[in-house]
Design a protein around this motif. Structure first.
Motif, mmCIF file in Angstrom:
data_model
loop_
_atom_site.group_PDB
_atom_site.id
_atom_site.type_symbol
_atom_site.label_atom_id
_atom_site.label_comp_id
_atom_site.label_asym_id
_atom_site.label_seq_id
_atom_site.Cartn_x
_atom_site.Cartn_y
_atom_site.Cartn_z
ATOM 1 N N ALA A 1 0.838 -1.197 0.000
ATOM 2 C CA ALA A 1 0.000 0.000 0.000
ATOM 3 C C ALA A 1 0.870 1.243 0.000
ATOM 4 O O ALA A 1 1.997 1.240 0.535
ATOM 5 C CB ALA A 1 -0.921 0.002 1.220
ATOM 6 N N PHE A 2 0.358 2.287 -0.605
ATOM 7 C CA PHE A 2 1.086 3.555 -0.642
ATOM 8 C C PHE A 2 0.914 4.254 0.701
ATOM 9 O O PHE A 2 -0.186 4.632 1.087
ATOM 10 C CB PHE A 2 0.560 4.434 -1.775
ATOM 11 N N ASP A 3 2.015 4.418 1.434
ATOM 12 C CA ASP A 3 1.986 4.993 2.780
ATOM 13 C C ASP A 3 2.307 6.480 2.694
ATOM 14 O O ASP A 3 3.469 6.874 2.605
ATOM 15 C CB ASP A 3 2.992 4.274 3.683
ATOM 16 N N ALA A 4 1.270 7.304 2.722
ATOM 17 C CA ALA A 4 1.471 8.755 2.670
ATOM 18 C C ALA A 4 1.499 9.376 4.063
ATOM 19 O O ALA A 4 2.036 10.465 4.239
ATOM 20 C CB ALA A 4 0.366 9.410 1.840
ATOM 21 N N LYS A 5 0.949 8.687 5.071
ATOM 22 C CA LYS A 5 0.906 9.237 6.427
ATOM 23 C C LYS A 5 2.289 9.365 7.035
ATOM 24 O O LYS A 5 2.530 10.255 7.861
ATOM 25 C CB LYS A 5 0.023 8.362 7.322
ATOM 26 N N SER A 6 3.206 8.481 6.646
ATOM 27 C CA SER A 6 4.547 8.529 7.221
ATOM 28 C C SER A 6 5.315 9.775 6.793
ATOM 29 O O SER A 6 6.308 10.131 7.420
ATOM 30 C CB SER A 6 5.337 7.286 6.803
ATOM 31 N N ARG A 7 4.839 10.451 5.745
ATOM 32 C CA ARG A 7 5.529 11.639 5.256
ATOM 33 C C ARG A 7 4.951 12.927 5.817
ATOM 34 O O ARG A 7 5.425 14.012 5.488
ATOM 35 C CB ARG A 7 5.458 11.675 3.719
ATOM 36 N N ILE A 8 3.937 12.824 6.693
ATOM 37 C CA ILE A 8 3.335 14.015 7.288
ATOM 38 C C ILE A 8 4.323 14.635 8.272
ATOM 39 O O ILE A 8 4.887 13.961 9.123
ATOM 40 C CB ILE A 8 2.014 13.665 7.992
#
Length: 236
Positions: free
Chosen positions: A72-79
């Motif tokens: 899955a594309f993990d975008a939350k880790s880049r917040i």
């Protein structure tokens, strides 16, 4: 002194040792082929636009079937993080800029929703060598996939059960510790009460039934030892 006809080390200078020989005919043919391909692409784009359709790169037979993403594309880790990006001349989505950049399509997207939609689009699939067609799964493959997912669910439940047992064990230890602390406090309070009662009984035995507070007796004994009988005024 250096020989004018030779090299710096007395050897004859040969320009062919380090200079690359370019095949002009070959590069001319490559340039012509590239121009023809670009011309055909511009023509196809124009025709698709006139027909009210969207242009997609044509298949050349080397593409593979489209497969599902395994992660899955993990975008939350880049917040809350910072990332350095190369400066470019991106205008709109075309070119490299700040955001999610697709190297295959040379496009930049400002949010993860647009990025996910792009990775699922036919444009991206064609650019990455996929046909946008999914292989039809057999009954055995479907059954195996179901069993794999069932094993994952069972593993998560087992892990959750182990974690629950650990939490219950920790909570039981904490409750036992709290009960022991309460018991110790009760014992200390009981012992203190016994000591206070013993002091009161000793004071009654020493001063009689009209005994006052033991601290008051100690104060009067100290005043008597210093020669004071009281602070009251004398009556006339």
């Amino acid at each position: 002194m250096t020989d004018k006809k030779g090299g710096a080390y007395g050897q004859a200078a040969d320009d062919t040792d380090f200079r690359k020989n370019w095949d002009l005919d070959e590069y001319a043919a490559k340039g012509k082929a590239r121009e023809e391909a670009e011309k055909e692409e511009r023509k196809a784009r124009y025709e698709a636009k006139l027909a009210g359709k969207k242009y997609y790169k044509p298949l050349d037979g080397t593409e593979t079937l489209t497969t599902a993403r395994r992660s899955a594309f993990d975008a939350k880790s880049r917040i809350g993080t910072h990332q350095l990006v190369a400066s470019g001349n991106a205008i709109g989505k075309r070119g490299r800029g700040a955001g999610f950049y697709c190297e295959a399509c040379d496009l930049t997207f400002k949010d993860n929703k647009q990025w996910i939609e792009h990775t699922n689009s036919i444009q991206h699939l064609r650019a990455t060598g996929q046909t946008a067609q999914v292989k039809r799964a057999s009954v055995e493959e479907v059954h195996q996939r179901i069993m794999d997912e069932w094993e994952k669910i069972q593993a998560r439940q087992r892990d959750a059960g182990v974690q629950l047992d650990e939490r219950l064990k920790i909570r039981a230890e904490e409750e036992a510790k709290e009960r022991e602390e309460k018991r110790v406090k009760k014992v200390e309070a009981r012992e203190k009460k016994k000591e206070q009662k013993a002091l009161e009984e000793k004071a009654k035995a020493d001063y009689g039934d009209d005994v006052r507070n033991l601290a008051e007796h100690d104060e009067e004994d100290m005043m008597a030892a210093m020669g004071f009988t009281g602070f009251g005024g004398s009556s006339k």
